[in-house]
Design a protein around this motif. Sequence first.
Motif, PDB file in Angstrom:
ATOM      1  N   LEU A 118       0.841  -1.212   0.000  1.00 10.80           N
ATOM      2  CA  LEU A 118       0.000   0.000   0.000  1.00 10.80           C
ATOM      3  C   LEU A 118       0.873   1.259   0.000  1.00 10.80           C
ATOM      4  O   LEU A 118       0.555   2.253  -0.653  1.00 10.80           O
ATOM      5  N   THR A 119       1.994   1.201   0.733  1.00 10.83           N
ATOM      6  CA  THR A 119       2.885   2.365   0.773  1.00 10.83           C
ATOM      7  C   THR A 119       3.495   2.622  -0.606  1.00 10.83           C
ATOM      8  O   THR A 119       3.617   3.770  -1.045  1.00 10.83           O
ATOM      9  N   ARG A 120       3.874   1.531  -1.290  1.00  7.47           N
ATOM     10  CA  ARG A 120       4.425   1.699  -2.653  1.00  7.47           C
ATOM     11  C   ARG A 120       3.371   2.331  -3.568  1.00  7.47           C
ATOM     12  O   ARG A 120       3.669   3.202  -4.374  1.00  7.47           O
ATOM     13  N   GLN A 121       2.104   1.886  -3.408  1.00  8.60           N
ATOM     14  CA  GLN A 121       1.040   2.491  -4.224  1.00  8.60           C
ATOM     15  C   GLN A 121       0.880   3.963  -3.864  1.00  8.60           C
ATOM     16  O   GLN A 121       0.722   4.813  -4.731  1.00  8.60           O
TER      17      GLN A 121
ATOM     18  N   ALA B  80       2.936  10.946  -6.479  1.00  6.18           N
ATOM     19  CA  ALA B  80       3.667  11.490  -7.631  1.00  6.18           C
ATOM     20  C   ALA B  80       2.708  11.925  -8.737  1.00  6.18           C
ATOM     21  O   ALA B  80       2.951  12.914  -9.427  1.00  6.18           O
ATOM     22  N   SER B  81       1.581  11.171  -8.874  1.00  8.03           N
ATOM     23  CA  SER B  81       0.681  11.488  -9.990  1.00  8.03           C
ATOM     24  C   SER B  81      -0.509  12.335  -9.546  1.00  8.03           C
ATOM     25  O   SER B  81      -1.404  12.611 -10.330  1.00  8.03           O
ATOM     26  N   GLY B  82      -0.519  12.722  -8.281  1.00  5.15           N
ATOM     27  CA  GLY B  82      -1.572  13.619  -7.793  1.00  5.15           C
ATOM     28  C   GLY B  82      -2.937  12.951  -7.685  1.00  5.15           C
ATOM     29  O   GLY B  82      -3.966  13.631  -7.767  1.00  5.15           O
ATOM     30  N   GLN B  83      -2.967  11.620  -7.502  1.00  5.68           N
ATOM     31  CA  GLN B  83      -4.260  10.912  -7.400  1.00  5.68           C
ATOM     32  C   GLN B  83      -4.730  10.890  -5.939  1.00  5.68           C
ATOM     33  O   GLN B  83      -4.481   9.916  -5.209  1.00  5.68           O
ATOM     34  N   VAL B  84      -5.398  11.957  -5.552  1.00  7.06           N
ATOM     35  CA  VAL B  84      -5.776  12.089  -4.145  1.00  7.06           C
ATOM     36  C   VAL B  84      -6.799  11.057  -3.684  1.00  7.06           C
ATOM     37  O   VAL B  84      -6.699  10.527  -2.581  1.00  7.06           O
ATOM     38  N   GLN B  85      -7.779  10.773  -4.550  1.00  3.00           N
ATOM     39  CA  GLN B  85      -8.818   9.802  -4.158  1.00  3.00           C
ATOM     40  C   GLN B  85      -8.180   8.445  -3.870  1.00  3.00           C
ATOM     41  O   GLN B  85      -8.465   7.800  -2.862  1.00  3.00           O
ATOM     42  N   ALA B  86      -7.305   8.036  -4.794  1.00  5.91           N
ATOM     43  CA  ALA B  86      -6.647   6.727  -4.651  1.00  5.91           C
ATOM     44  C   ALA B  86      -5.762   6.727  -3.406  1.00  5.91           C
ATOM     45  O   ALA B  86      -5.691   5.720  -2.681  1.00  5.91           O
ATOM     46  N   LEU B  87      -5.113   7.849  -3.129  1.00  5.14           N
ATOM     47  CA  LEU B  87      -4.272   7.932  -1.930  1.00  5.14           C
ATOM     48  C   LEU B  87      -5.137   7.740  -0.679  1.00  5.14           C
ATOM     49  O   LEU B  87      -4.772   7.006   0.239  1.00  5.14           O
ATOM     50  N   GLY B  88      -6.311   8.387  -0.678  1.00  2.09           N
ATOM     51  CA  GLY B  88      -7.229   8.243   0.457  1.00  2.09           C
ATOM     52  C   GLY B  88      -7.622   6.792   0.665  1.00  2.09           C
ATOM     53  O   GLY B  88      -7.667   6.294   1.794  1.00  2.09           O
TER      54      GLY B  88
ATOM     55  N   VAL C 158      -5.929   4.036  -0.126  1.00  2.00           N
ATOM     56  CA  VAL C 158      -4.879   3.195   0.464  1.00  2.00           C
ATOM     57  C   VAL C 158      -4.659   3.544   1.936  1.00  2.00           C
ATOM     58  O   VAL C 158      -4.320   2.676   2.747  1.00  2.00           O
ATOM     59  N   MET C 159      -4.916   4.799   2.295  1.00  2.00           N
ATOM     60  CA  MET C 159      -4.826   5.158   3.729  1.00  2.00           C
ATOM     61  C   MET C 159      -5.877   4.380   4.524  1.00  2.00           C
ATOM     62  O   MET C 159      -5.620   3.858   5.609  1.00  2.00           O
ATOM     63  N   ASN C 160      -7.102   4.316   3.963  1.00  2.00           N
ATOM     64  CA  ASN C 160      -8.173   3.570   4.651  1.00  2.00           C
ATOM     65  C   ASN C 160      -7.802   2.102   4.826  1.00  2.00           C
ATOM     66  O   ASN C 160      -7.998   1.510   5.898  1.00  2.00           O
ATOM     67  N   GLN C 161      -7.255   1.527   3.753  1.00  2.00           N
ATOM     68  CA  GLN C 161      -6.882   0.103   3.836  1.00  2.00           C
ATOM     69  C   GLN C 161      -5.770  -0.100   4.868  1.00  2.00           C
ATOM     70  O   GLN C 161      -5.750  -1.093   5.590  1.00  2.00           O
ATOM     71  N   ALA C 162      -4.840   0.854   4.923  1.00  2.00           N
ATOM     72  CA  ALA C 162      -3.746   0.744   5.898  1.00  2.00           C
ATOM     73  C   ALA C 162      -4.307   0.770   7.321  1.00  2.00           C
ATOM     74  O   ALA C 162      -3.856   0.015   8.185  1.00  2.00           O
ATOM     75  N   HIS C 163      -5.313   1.613   7.548  1.00  2.00           N
ATOM     76  CA  HIS C 163      -5.867   1.670   8.913  1.00  2.00           C
ATOM     77  C   HIS C 163      -6.465   0.317   9.310  1.00  2.00           C
ATOM     78  O   HIS C 163      -6.284  -0.138  10.442  1.00  2.00           O
TER      79      HIS C 163
ATOM     80  N   LYS D 270      -6.549   7.432   8.865  1.00  2.00           N
ATOM     81  CA  LYS D 270      -5.849   6.318   9.524  1.00  2.00           C
ATOM     82  C   LYS D 270      -5.134   6.825  10.768  1.00  2.00           C
ATOM     83  O   LYS D 270      -4.962   8.030  10.940  1.00  2.00           O
ATOM     84  N   LEU D 271      -4.694   5.892  11.585  1.00  2.00           N
ATOM     85  CA  LEU D 271      -3.840   6.304  12.697  1.00  2.00           C
ATOM     86  C   LEU D 271      -2.475   6.648  12.116  1.00  2.00           C
ATOM     87  O   LEU D 271      -2.129   6.246  11.006  1.00  2.00           O
ATOM     88  N   THR D 272      -1.675   7.380  12.866  1.00  2.00           N
ATOM     89  CA  THR D 272      -0.311   7.679  12.423  1.00  2.00           C
ATOM     90  C   THR D 272       0.659   7.451  13.574  1.00  2.00           C
ATOM     91  O   THR D 272       0.347   7.766  14.720  1.00  2.00           O
ATOM     92  N   GLY D 273       1.804   6.857  13.261  1.00  2.00           N
ATOM     93  CA  GLY D 273       2.819   6.631  14.298  1.00  2.00           C
ATOM     94  C   GLY D 273       2.614   5.294  14.986  1.00  2.00           C
ATOM     95  O   GLY D 273       2.011   4.373  14.427  1.00  2.00           O
ATOM     96  N   GLY D 274       3.086   5.209  16.210  1.00  2.00           N
ATOM     97  CA  GLY D 274       3.077   3.940  16.935  1.00  2.00           C
ATOM     98  C   GLY D 274       1.694   3.421  17.291  1.00  2.00           C
ATOM     99  O   GLY D 274       1.480   2.223  17.459  1.00  2.00           O
ATOM    100  N   GLY D 275       0.706   4.325  17.442  1.00  2.00           N
ATOM    101  CA  GLY D 275      -0.664   3.902  17.754  1.00  2.00           C
ATOM    102  C   GLY D 275      -0.894   3.637  19.228  1.00  2.00           C
ATOM    103  O   GLY D 275      -0.127   4.085  20.076  1.00  2.00           O
ATOM    104  N   ARG D 276      -2.035   2.908  19.520  1.00  2.00           N
ATOM    105  CA  ARG D 276      -2.440   2.677  20.926  1.00  2.00           C
ATOM    106  C   ARG D 276      -2.487   4.006  21.670  1.00  2.00           C
ATOM    107  O   ARG D 276      -1.850   4.173  22.717  1.00  2.00           O
ATOM    108  N   GLY D 277      -3.232   4.949  21.114  1.00  2.00           N
ATOM    109  CA  GLY D 277      -3.210   6.328  21.590  1.00  2.00           C
ATOM    110  C   GLY D 277      -2.477   7.144  20.543  1.00  2.00           C
ATOM    111  O   GLY D 277      -2.162   6.646  19.454  1.00  2.00           O
ATOM    112  N   GLY D 278      -2.215   8.396  20.847  1.00  2.00           N
ATOM    113  CA  GLY D 278      -1.497   9.238  19.888  1.00  2.00           C
ATOM    114  C   GLY D 278      -2.428   9.860  18.863  1.00  2.00           C
ATOM    115  O   GLY D 278      -3.575  10.180  19.171  1.00  2.00           O
TER     116      GLY D 278
END
Length: 308
Positions: free
Chosen positions: A213-216, A222-230, A232-237, A266-274
């Motif tokens: 997901l990070t590679r995507q 790079a290509s400015g695809q904001v919807q697609a970026l959103g 992959v963030m959801n999937q990462a969460h 999504k959460l960011t960083g170590g999680g479990r709070g933050g």
Amino acid sequence: MKAVGKASGKIILMGEHAAVYGQPAIALPFSAVQIQATVTDQGQALSVSCDFYDGLVHQMPKIWESLKHAIRFSLYRIGAPSDPAIHVQIDSTIPAERGMGSSAAVAVAVARALFAFYQKDLSNQELWDIVQSSEKIAHGNPSGIDAATTSGKQPVFFIKGQVIEPLNLHLDAYLVVGDSGKMGHTLEAVSDVATLYQDQQDARLWIKELGDLTRQAKKYLASGQVQALGQVMNQAHLLLQKLGVSDEKLDYLVDVAHVQGALGAKLTGGGRGGCMIALAANQHQAEKIAQALEKSGACQTWIQYLGE
Ligand code: MEV
């Protein structure tokens, strides 16, 4: 005599936890929160003051061991006496233990200030060694993403043990950062993920998926695809939830961001709070999300434009 060292906070856009296992991560220095260390020749012995401690370095409580180590290890690398009569003052707007890299940033700022005080050049490698060894105490098994981002000025595509690739962000979108107000538990979360990784094949697959997901995300940035970026963030969460590093409040704030139309959250960083982050298409939407997060219990929010 007086010398100053600075560092900024960081936000991991994608790849936390997976970064520890050699998967890529994308992170940005977050200059909305900063830390400054000031070294002076005042005082009778090596002392430090900050929001949570004011006293002698050798008497600092164990929970601040990583800061103590950053001071002592910097002095050692400088070739200074181990207990000089200097004072280190730390002023920070980076909330502690919220996944914003406060432990790495304090080590960066302290190393910079001490090297400047003793008029010694601080190479990138030397800074890296000091911050990473202090992060080992704070986080157990740091990938180095926090050290790389809090000491730099540019977003990075990071793979542990490899060259750090600077990224230029030209995304016409906004990142909202919401602080859940709960102290994160990065050390514990990193160690629990390590146990899962060892014991369960599923966990190893989730980590790999996070890397994909990070590679995507890198391509979409790079290509400015904001919807697609959103997306992959959801999937990462969802994967971070499966790894057990989210919590109820982070999940709730992520849901609140979705209700307000976030493109991803999504959460960011170590999680479990933050902290959590949400991607917004424009400034108006970012402000709406930030307001809703605050109404829903986020103790602080920030908005960062991703276009420069
Ligand atoms: C902490 O900010 C990020 C983690 O991935 C740990 C690390 O990479 O060192 C959770």
